[in-house]
Design an enzyme around this catalytic site. Structure first.
Site, PDB file in Angstrom:
ATOM      1  N   HIS A  31       0.839  -1.195   0.000  1.00 36.16           N
ATOM      2  CA  HIS A  31       0.000   0.000   0.000  1.00 36.16           C
ATOM      3  C   HIS A  31       0.877   1.249   0.000  1.00 36.16           C
ATOM      4  O   HIS A  31       1.679   1.453   0.908  1.00 36.16           O
ATOM      5  CB  HIS A  31      -0.911   0.008   1.231  1.00 36.16           C
ATOM      6  CG  HIS A  31      -1.834  -1.162   1.299  1.00 36.16           C
ATOM      7  ND1 HIS A  31      -1.423  -2.400   1.739  1.00 36.16           N
ATOM      8  CD2 HIS A  31      -3.146  -1.284   0.962  1.00 36.16           C
ATOM      9  CE1 HIS A  31      -2.449  -3.244   1.684  1.00 36.16           C
ATOM     10  NE2 HIS A  31      -3.502  -2.593   1.219  1.00 36.16           N
ATOM     11  N   HIS A  71      -1.957  -1.297   7.255  1.00 37.29           N
ATOM     12  CA  HIS A  71      -1.659  -1.560   5.846  1.00 37.29           C
ATOM     13  C   HIS A  71      -0.584  -0.613   5.327  1.00 37.29           C
ATOM     14  O   HIS A  71       0.094  -0.918   4.350  1.00 37.29           O
ATOM     15  CB  HIS A  71      -2.924  -1.433   4.995  1.00 37.29           C
ATOM     16  CG  HIS A  71      -3.589  -0.097   5.104  1.00 37.29           C
ATOM     17  ND1 HIS A  71      -4.479   0.197   6.117  1.00 37.29           N
ATOM     18  CD2 HIS A  71      -3.498   1.022   4.346  1.00 37.29           C
ATOM     19  CE1 HIS A  71      -4.900   1.441   5.968  1.00 37.29           C
ATOM     20  NE2 HIS A  71      -4.316   1.967   4.905  1.00 37.29           N
ATOM     21  N   GLY A 119      -3.311  -4.024  11.578  1.00 40.12           N
ATOM     22  CA  GLY A 119      -3.717  -4.362  10.214  1.00 40.12           C
ATOM     23  C   GLY A 119      -5.219  -4.444  10.133  1.00 40.12           C
ATOM     24  O   GLY A 119      -5.838  -3.723   9.341  1.00 40.12           O
ATOM     25  N   PRO A 120      -5.847  -5.307  10.949  1.00 35.22           N
ATOM     26  CA  PRO A 120      -7.309  -5.246  11.056  1.00 35.22           C
ATOM     27  C   PRO A 120      -7.700  -3.871  11.604  1.00 35.22           C
ATOM     28  O   PRO A 120      -7.343  -3.518  12.728  1.00 35.22           O
ATOM     29  CB  PRO A 120      -7.635  -6.373  12.046  1.00 35.22           C
ATOM     30  CG  PRO A 120      -6.469  -7.313  11.956  1.00 35.22           C
ATOM     31  CD  PRO A 120      -5.280  -6.422  11.729  1.00 35.22           C
ATOM     32  N   ASN A 190      -7.525  11.811   4.808  1.00 36.77           N
ATOM     33  CA  ASN A 190      -7.347  12.077   3.376  1.00 36.77           C
ATOM     34  C   ASN A 190      -8.635  11.918   2.573  1.00 36.77           C
ATOM     35  O   ASN A 190      -8.627  12.047   1.345  1.00 36.77           O
ATOM     36  CB  ASN A 190      -6.241  11.187   2.793  1.00 36.77           C
ATOM     37  CG  ASN A 190      -6.497   9.703   3.019  1.00 36.77           C
ATOM     38  OD1 ASN A 190      -7.636   9.234   2.965  1.00 36.77           O
ATOM     39  ND2 ASN A 190      -5.437   8.944   3.275  1.00 36.77           N
ATOM     40  N   VAL A 192     -10.340   9.428   1.688  1.00 42.63           N
ATOM     41  CA  VAL A 192     -10.354   8.361   0.687  1.00 42.63           C
ATOM     42  C   VAL A 192     -10.347   7.010   1.398  1.00 42.63           C
ATOM     43  O   VAL A 192      -9.627   6.821   2.379  1.00 42.63           O
ATOM     44  CB  VAL A 192      -9.124   8.447  -0.248  1.00 42.63           C
ATOM     45  CG1 VAL A 192      -9.122   7.298  -1.252  1.00 42.63           C
ATOM     46  CG2 VAL A 192      -9.097   9.787  -0.984  1.00 42.63           C
ATOM     47  N   ARG A 359     -17.614 -20.254  38.053  1.00 39.16           N
ATOM     48  CA  ARG A 359     -17.392 -18.795  38.066  1.00 39.16           C
ATOM     49  C   ARG A 359     -17.179 -18.306  39.501  1.00 39.16           C
ATOM     50  O   ARG A 359     -16.366 -17.415  39.747  1.00 39.16           O
ATOM     51  CB  ARG A 359     -18.546 -18.051  37.403  1.00 39.16           C
ATOM     52  CG  ARG A 359     -19.879 -18.195  38.097  1.00 39.16           C
ATOM     53  CD  ARG A 359     -20.945 -17.254  37.555  1.00 39.16           C
ATOM     54  NE  ARG A 359     -22.236 -17.525  38.185  1.00 39.16           N
ATOM     55  CZ  ARG A 359     -23.174 -16.611  38.379  1.00 39.16           C
ATOM     56  NH1 ARG A 359     -22.991 -15.363  37.982  1.00 39.16           N
ATOM     57  NH2 ARG A 359     -24.316 -16.940  38.952  1.00 39.16           N
ATOM     58  N   GLU A 413     -17.124  -4.725  24.538  1.00 41.39           N
ATOM     59  CA  GLU A 413     -16.339  -5.957  24.525  1.00 41.39           C
ATOM     60  C   GLU A 413     -15.171  -5.902  23.549  1.00 41.39           C
ATOM     61  O   GLU A 413     -14.067  -6.356  23.854  1.00 41.39           O
ATOM     62  CB  GLU A 413     -17.226  -7.164  24.198  1.00 41.39           C
ATOM     63  CG  GLU A 413     -18.207  -7.552  25.286  1.00 41.39           C
ATOM     64  CD  GLU A 413     -19.534  -6.835  25.157  1.00 41.39           C
ATOM     65  OE1 GLU A 413     -20.465  -7.176  25.902  1.00 41.39           O
ATOM     66  OE2 GLU A 413     -19.636  -5.928  24.294  1.00 41.39           O
ATOM     67  N   ARG A 522     -22.221 -20.878  34.884  1.00 41.48           N
ATOM     68  CA  ARG A 522     -23.143 -20.106  35.724  1.00 41.48           C
ATOM     69  C   ARG A 522     -23.703 -20.997  36.822  1.00 41.48           C
ATOM     70  O   ARG A 522     -23.890 -20.568  37.959  1.00 41.48           O
ATOM     71  CB  ARG A 522     -24.286 -19.566  34.875  1.00 41.48           C
ATOM     72  CG  ARG A 522     -25.398 -18.881  35.679  1.00 41.48           C
ATOM     73  CD  ARG A 522     -26.519 -18.423  34.746  1.00 41.48           C
ATOM     74  NE  ARG A 522     -27.557 -17.683  35.467  1.00 41.48           N
ATOM     75  CZ  ARG A 522     -28.672 -18.210  35.948  1.00 41.48           C
ATOM     76  NH1 ARG A 522     -28.903 -19.508  35.789  1.00 41.48           N
ATOM     77  NH2 ARG A 522     -29.562 -17.465  36.582  1.00 41.48           N
TER      78      ARG A 522
END
Length: 661
Positions: A31, A71, A119-120, A190, A192, A359, A413, A522
């Site tokens: 990129h 990217h 990246g994500p 930008n 875009v 728990r 979350e 639970r």
């Protein structure tokens, strides 16, 4: 810093454009848009404003830089190279190649100077909020009136794509509410995106958006003007508003390649065909991967200036250690490795009555662990009262109490997961976070990146089956545990009773090379037969024999969590030639020696049944083609938990019947 050489910085910016163009062209992949469009931002930061030491990349008081728009990785690699980090021209030539230091998107551990795997889109800004939170914790815990050893800034570069992702709103909302004034966001605005101009997909007012959540906003209309960028950074750094900062920089994507600049065609590698003319436009020679002697000299001098600041801090740090030996010892302990067996020794054995949910057992286990590991912190997505992972002797993390050990992430979350990663990237605090297991899907991308980045975070996910009951199928996970087990390097532990839970938490808090997920019930569960020591030690190996056969082995029953009890009851009815195996962590069991695995699941016994309140497909690797799996290959239903379990076949009676078929 004073006496700014703008000519040198502008030259460096253009030379990073050249490096990016040449690297993308050689790789025929990558990129160009961000590295070319934000080059002046890099010059303002790495060439003037950030405080760092390329020879000590984990310096405790360095400024952090996170490239959320991952990217644009050549932007980061180019500036790391110029700044003296161990990223060579040869590394840049190997951009996106096998086993290189310069992968397509930045990856923590792989490249010196990369602070987060990104990246994500959107993950990086939430990582930065987590890092900024950890920096606040560190300053609150270790700074004294005489010595400010933590006073760094966390800088993150985001693009339009990052801010369109929902996780960004969760993250900035948290940052504004918690007044993280050590956070500075640079927005490469930008206008875009990949497919088109951003106006086709967004029309929000970014200034109002950030102001509404508590940020102080600066708008730099000339986002490629280095002087304006440096001034904006200094204003943000020295602001007295007590608010996180954002600098909105109006830039031109792919600046330097007129044929694609300012258009979506400039986002990727399309501009490569024009780089020869671009090189001339930018005043660069024909030589590829070119860096001038003047630029190298500038950064050598800049590194010397930074070294002075580093040595001044080291002197302050030495004084602090001498004046505060207990705090110094606590800080040093952050880097100590702990064995699960040692953590487990801190946890008293449970009385066998009354029966409790795992728990609740987890809550009881967390308290001595948090005392043993004083730099551990625990958060929840507005569910502390249900997930029960509140550190009772630790207050809430707030602007007024940065030493608080309980983080109220709010109903966020996804940001919670990425912020936990940020806290782990920081490295001083062991972080856990909690929600209901079914909502793990909301943060799965962050879980995946934690596993990819080998981050030692702990997920405490409760309400882990259709045993949730009345809330119905929207809140009853069936596919979730098996799906999470598919993530490489993620250990998923589903304990069956309090003693297994004690060992599970010990494993999670001892692990240093990746994340651990605890799947807890639970509903109340009975204690399994056997001593606490046997169950704890067995859990440390991922799987073990709960009930041994007293006659020649005829059948093996395998289960996890709430279903192990049904196997134990079924074995009583089926005879003394039945073995019951509890397998709380399949990943850990798979890492055991072949000898141990054979001792638990001998290959000579192919008559096997696995039982788990979830989808069945996962378990065939353990039962084989001759075995059977009892599970739930459908969504649940709204009714009391025991009724749902019975209706869907999660009973010892059903297990006995199927074993006879």
């Amino acid at each position: 810093m004073s006496n700014i050489d703008f000519k040198a910085l502008e030259r460096a910016a253009n030379e990073t454009r050249g490096l990016s163009m040449d690297a993308v062209a050689k790789a025929a992949s990558g990129h160009l848009g961000l590295p070319l469009g934000s080059a002046e931002i890099g010059a303002a930061l790495f060439g003037n404003s950030l405080i760092y030491n390329p020879k000590d990349t984990r310096w405790l008081n360095r400024d952090y830089f996170v490239l959320s728009a991952g990217h644009g990785s050549m932007f980061l690699y180019s500036w790391l190279h110029l700044s003296g980090y161990d990223v060579s021209i040869e590394d840049i030539k190997n951009f996106r190649q096998l086993n290189s230091k310069t992968p397509g998107h930045p990856k923590f551990h792989d490249t010196p100077g990369v602070e987060a795997t990104t990246g994500p889109l959107g993950q990086g800004i939430a990582n930065a909020v987590g890092i900024a939170s950890a920096c606040k914790m560190a300053a609150g815990k270790f700074n004294t009136e005489q010595h400010q050893i933590f006073n760094q800034k966390v800088v993150v570069l985001v693009g339009d794509g990052c801010l369109q992702e929902g996780i960004s709103q969760e993250a900035i909302s948290f940052a504004g509410h918690h007044r993280l004034d050590n956070l500075i966001v640079f927005y490469d605005s930008n206008d875009v995106t990949l497919d088109a101009m951003a106006i086709e997909t967004q029309s929000e007012d970014a200034v109002k958006r950030f102001e509404s959540v508590g940020f102080e906003v600066q708008l730099v209309l000339e986002g490629n003007n280095i002087g304006s960028l440096i001034n904006a950074y200094q204003n943000a750094k020295h602001s007295k508003s007590g608010k996180p900062q954002i600098i909105i920089c109006k830039t031109t994507i792919a600046k330097g390649i007129p044929e694609v600049a300012g258009t979506n065609k400039g986002h990727g590698e399309a501009g490569v065909k024009f780089i020869d003319s671009a090189r001339k436009n930018l005043g660069l020679p024909e030589e590829k991967f070119f860096v001038s002697g003047e630029t190298r000299q500038y950064f050598e001098q800049h590194e010397k200036q930074l070294e002075k600041l580093y040595q001044e801090w080291q002197a302050t740090f030495a004084e602090w250690k001498s004046a505060n030996p207990k705090l110094a010892q606590l800080l040093e302990s952050a880097h100590e490795k702990h064995e699960a067996i040692d953590i487990m020794k801190q946890i008293p054995e449970f009385p066998t009555t009354p029966i409790i949910a795992t728990r609740k057992a987890g809550s009881d286990v967390l308290q001595p662990i948090s005392q043993y590991l004083p730099l551990s912190v625990s958060g929840s997505a507005d569910l502390h009262g249900s997930t029960l992972n509140y550190i009772k002797e630790g207050r809430d993390f707030t602007p007024a109490c940065p030493t608080g050990r309980n983080i109220k992430f709010g109903i966020r979350e996804h940001a919670m997961g990425a912020m936990m990663n940020g806290i782990a990237y920081h490295g001083l605090f062991k972080v856990s976070g909690a929600t209901f297991l079914v909502f793990s899907d909301y943060l799965r991308p962050a879980i995946r990146l934690a596993a990819l980045s080998h981050l030692p975070v702990v997920y405490i996910f409760t309400h882990d089956s259709v045993g949730v009951g009345e809330d119905g199928p929207t809140h009853q996970p069936v596919e979730t545990v098996s799906g999470l087990r598919m993530i490489p390097n993620l250990d998923v532990i589903r304990p069956a009773d309090p003693e297994e839970t004690a060992a599970a938490f010990s494993l999670a808090y001892a692990r240093a090379d990746g994340p651990t997920l605890l799947s807890l019930t639970r509903q109340n569960l009975p204690f399994l037969p056997g001593t606490a020591q046997k169950k704890r030690e067995g859990t440390l190996r991922g799987g073990y024999i709960v009930v041994s056969e007293t006659a020649p082995l005829r059948m093996i029953l395998i289960a996890t969590g709430s279903e192990v009890q049904h196997c134990v009851e079924a074995a009583k009815l089926l005879g003394d030639d039945i073995r019951v195996v509890s397998m709380p962590c399949t990943e850990l069991f798979d890492r055991q020696s072949n000898e141990y695995k054979q001792s638990v699941l001998p290959s000579g016994c192919r008559n096997r049944i696995a039982m788990e309140a979830g989808v069945t497909s996962f378990w065939y690797k353990y039962v084989g083609l001759d075995g059977k799996v009892i599970g739930i290959d459908r969504f649940g239903m709204s009714a009391p938990g025991n009724a749902v379990m019975k209706q869907l076949g999660m009973t010892s009676e059903n297990l006995v019947n199927i074993s006879k078929q």
